[in-house]
Write an enzyme that holds these catalytic residues in place. Structure first.
Site: not given
Lengths: 256, 429
Positions: B173, B176, B203, B289, B314, B409, B412
């Site tokens: 939200e 949070n 979302i 995850r 290159r 999700e 870290s």
């Protein structure tokens, strides 16, 4: 009258891989290199599957000659829609001397054994560029051949095939049984869907050796050397047509 | 540590595993570990060397698909922000949009390892397509698969496995994100239906979703144990969307607020039982995850492959730059991080498939893969030099796409808390 198709597929070095010559100059490096199904064979498998979806064909048998890893190629064909597979085992050490004539003999024997109506191959393999197997198989079986096919249709009497030739497109009609080889524009192969990959695990693959089919493995061709193509040299810009003609004469390309 | 201390410590850690009621000594514990491998077909068991044959075939198919169908559109849709509808439909045809859903409900019936492998390849093609696939599989189909009843599965899973319909997951939200327990969206019991009020933020898939899994408080007094999960079809009166966020990366994936204003849903649309919402969210995120780890790994591989190819071609100071030691250092470091992250991902997925606890490993995989993605994308730009900074090459997009993988999700930081918490428990503290 539903037909039976034998599709041949070959495991070759993946088309995207940069080829390196072996130090002994008798071949290319294959160990640790990515391999996949010969692209023309994918097209051949796809055509067989489409014919099955159109109810012209009721069974597709896929065959591959090669070492243990050839099973991956067979599984891919099964995942695309072939019904069962035959793995003709060739030990890794003998792969260099296993040549199109041997493959043709194997395919001819299997075509008779399995009583198929169509032998469907890729027009050539991208490793040796031989473009021989379909033609030799047809000769051994004494069957008509439709090679470099870009369209295949069923007729009452057999098949109508449009072939890509140097001059354009040629339409031929053959009776059945026949040997066909797929050219680039015949179709666009499907991706093996995940459910089909799962189903392929359950499909049967039979293993056999060339000796089981009475095929002798003695090579008819000996590779003398394999070299990189010559490094491309810079071209020359000419100022006008006279200059061009003079240069051509110098190089011996024109006698005028 | 004395032997008795050791056995007590191990016995305590043993109690965390469900179903163990016998008293077990230390030596039989080791034997027990070996016997727990139960996978019969090799499905779901990556070794340290090779994937099982099926998974290798899956990987090859997805790679072919990604290179042929996703690489050409990845740049254009990143610029336009357009949802890759045709590509997602094709992915549905391949079976990727319901990859671990049982066949009875229209899915492909594969496992977490298959999901990880295929999502890595898809994301290597296009990170936006990857996150659309990941959010749909893990975050929308996942909770309904594990906690839905048969009717809910028929209505909200089966039509959603072909790629034509996708779903989304509403937990965060505006107030949070990491603090999921402080959710302020509420669901009021009105007898024969629920009324939802509140706003959800960030979302993924919001604009295209036709099914929404949302978390709302049903009993404020119970704090996070008073949160429940619901399924809301879209469109539904009372459900509206905020503006599409203008993001740094994964720009073809629509992200917005989802707003509930007196949104009424039938009583049967509660997912699981009242108060189960927080647990559902946490368990869903564990599997999610694995998905995001795979997505991050795919982004890293895209950047890495590009950097290696470029360095071989290159020329500088008379030779390909791949001959320069500083470039070689970068290539080696990138390769190592990718390899280690991938092994962690395979372990997490294999544990899940074996039915064993995998929370810690999933957090490790997500943490490792996301930090690898940002590292590799950064170094890849460095290898490409100026070319890395322009949109002609994919690495600048990889750099922007990679950044979010360390955030969504579970940031870290949250992953580190999860890992540390599990470690302390394992050690008996």
């Amino acid at each position: 009258m539903a037909l039976k198709v034998l599709v041949g597929c070959k495991r070759v070095i993946d088309y995207a891989v940069k080829i390196r010559i072996k130090p002994d100059k008798l071949g290319v490096v294959t160990e640790g290199v990515k391999h996949s199904m010969n692209p023309f064979d994918e097209i051949a498998v796809e055509e067989a599957v489409r014919m099955k979806e159109a109810k012209l064909v009721n069974e597709i048998i896929v065959v591959s000659c090669g070492p243990a890893q050839a099973m991956e190629t067979i599984r891919t064909a099964l995942a695309m829609g072939a019904d069962r597979g035959i793995h003709v085992e060739i030990p890794l050490g003998q792969m260099d001397t296993f040549q199109p004539l041997h493959v043709s003999k194997v395919l001819a024997k299997l075509a008779e054994k399995e009583k198929v109506d169509i032998v469907m191959l890729g027009k050539l393999a991208i490793d040796d560029d031989a473009n021989q197997t379909a033609q030799m198989t047809a000769s051994l079986l004494d069957w008509p051949q439709g090679v470099f096919a870009s369209k295949i249709d069923k007729t009452d009497a057999g098949l109508e095939i449009i072939r890509e030739v140097d001059g354009g497109l040629e339409t031929i009609r053959t009776t059945l049984p026949a040997v066909l080889s797929a050219d680039l524009r015949l179709n666009e192969p499907r991706y093996a869907t995940l459910p089909n990959i799962m189903k392929a695990k359950k499909k049967k693959v039979v293993k056999m050796k060339p000796a089981d089919l009475g095929v002798d493995m003695a090579p008819r061709i000996q590779v003398v050397s394999v070299e990189d193509p010559p490094v491309r040299e810079a071209g020359q810009t000419v100022s006008d047509v006279d200059d061009l003609v003079a240069k051509l004469k110098d190089k011996g390309f024109s006698s005028a | 540590m004395s032997l008795s201390n050791l056995s007590r410590t191990l016995a305590r850690s043993l109690s965390l595993r469900a179903g163990f009621s016998r008293h077990i000594s230390t030596t039989s514990l080791l034997r027990q570990e070996a016997d727990l491998d139960d996978s019969d077909e090799g499905l779901g068991q990556a070794t340290f060397i090779d994937l099982p044959e099926t998974h290798q075939m899956l990987k090859d198919t997805c790679r072919q698909f990604a290179e042929a169908e996703l690489w050409p559109i990845a740049g254009p849709i990143d610029r336009s922000g357009e949802y890759p509808e045709a590509a997602i439909n094709k992915m549905g045809e391949l079976g990727l949009m319901g990859i671990d859903i049982p066949e009875d409900y229209g899915g492909t019936g594969l496992d977490a390892l298959a999901y990880a492998v295929s999502l890595t390849e898809i994301s290597r093609g296009c990170a936006s397509s990857g996150v659309i696939m990941s959010a749909h599989n893990s975050l929308y189909l996942g909770p309904i698969k594990y906690f839905g009843n048969h009717k809910q599965k028929e209505e909200f899973i089966t039509p959603f496995t072909t790629g034509e319909k996708i779903g989304c997951f509403c937990l965060s939200e505006p107030g949070n994100g990491s603090d999921a327990g402080a959710a302020s969206t509420v669901a009021r019991d009105e007898g024969d239906h629920w009324v939802l009020n509140g706003t959800k933020a960030w979302i993924t898939n919001s604009y295209q979703a036709e099914g929404v899994v949302v978390f709302a408080t049903t009993d404020k007094s119970k704090k996070h144990k008073g949160i429940s999960a619901f399924i809301v079809p879209k469109p539904t009166p009372g459900l509206s969307l905020g503006k599409k966020e203008d993001k740094l990366g994964i720009r073809a994936s629509a992200t917005s607020n989802v707003i509930f204003e007196d949104c009424c849903i039938p009583k049967e649309n509660m997912l699981g039982s009242p108060g189960m919402g927080f647990k559902i969210a946490m368990m869903t995120l564990d599997s999610g995850r694995i998905g995001i780890a795979a997505q991050a790994l795919g982004i890293a591989k895209n950047a890495f492959d590009t950097a290696v190819d470029y360095s071989a071609k290159r020329q500088s100071f008379g030779s390909p730059i791949s001959k320069l030691q500083m470039i070689q250092t970068k290539i080696a470091d990138m390769a190592l991080k990718i390899e280690m992250s991938e092994l962690m991902l395979f372990k997490a997925a294999s544990l899940k498939d074996a039915g064993r606890p995998f929370t810690k490993e999933a957090a490790m995989a997500k943490l490792a893969c996301s930090e690898t993605a940002t590292y590799v994308a950064h170094q890849a730009i460095q290898v490409l030099g100026g070319m890395g900074y322009v949109s002609d090459m994919c690495v600048e997009r990889n750099y922007r796409d990679a950044r979010i993988t360390e955030i969504y999700e579970g940031t870290s930081e949250i992953q580190r808390l999860v890992i540390a918490g599990n470690i302390m428990k394992e050690y008996g503290f």
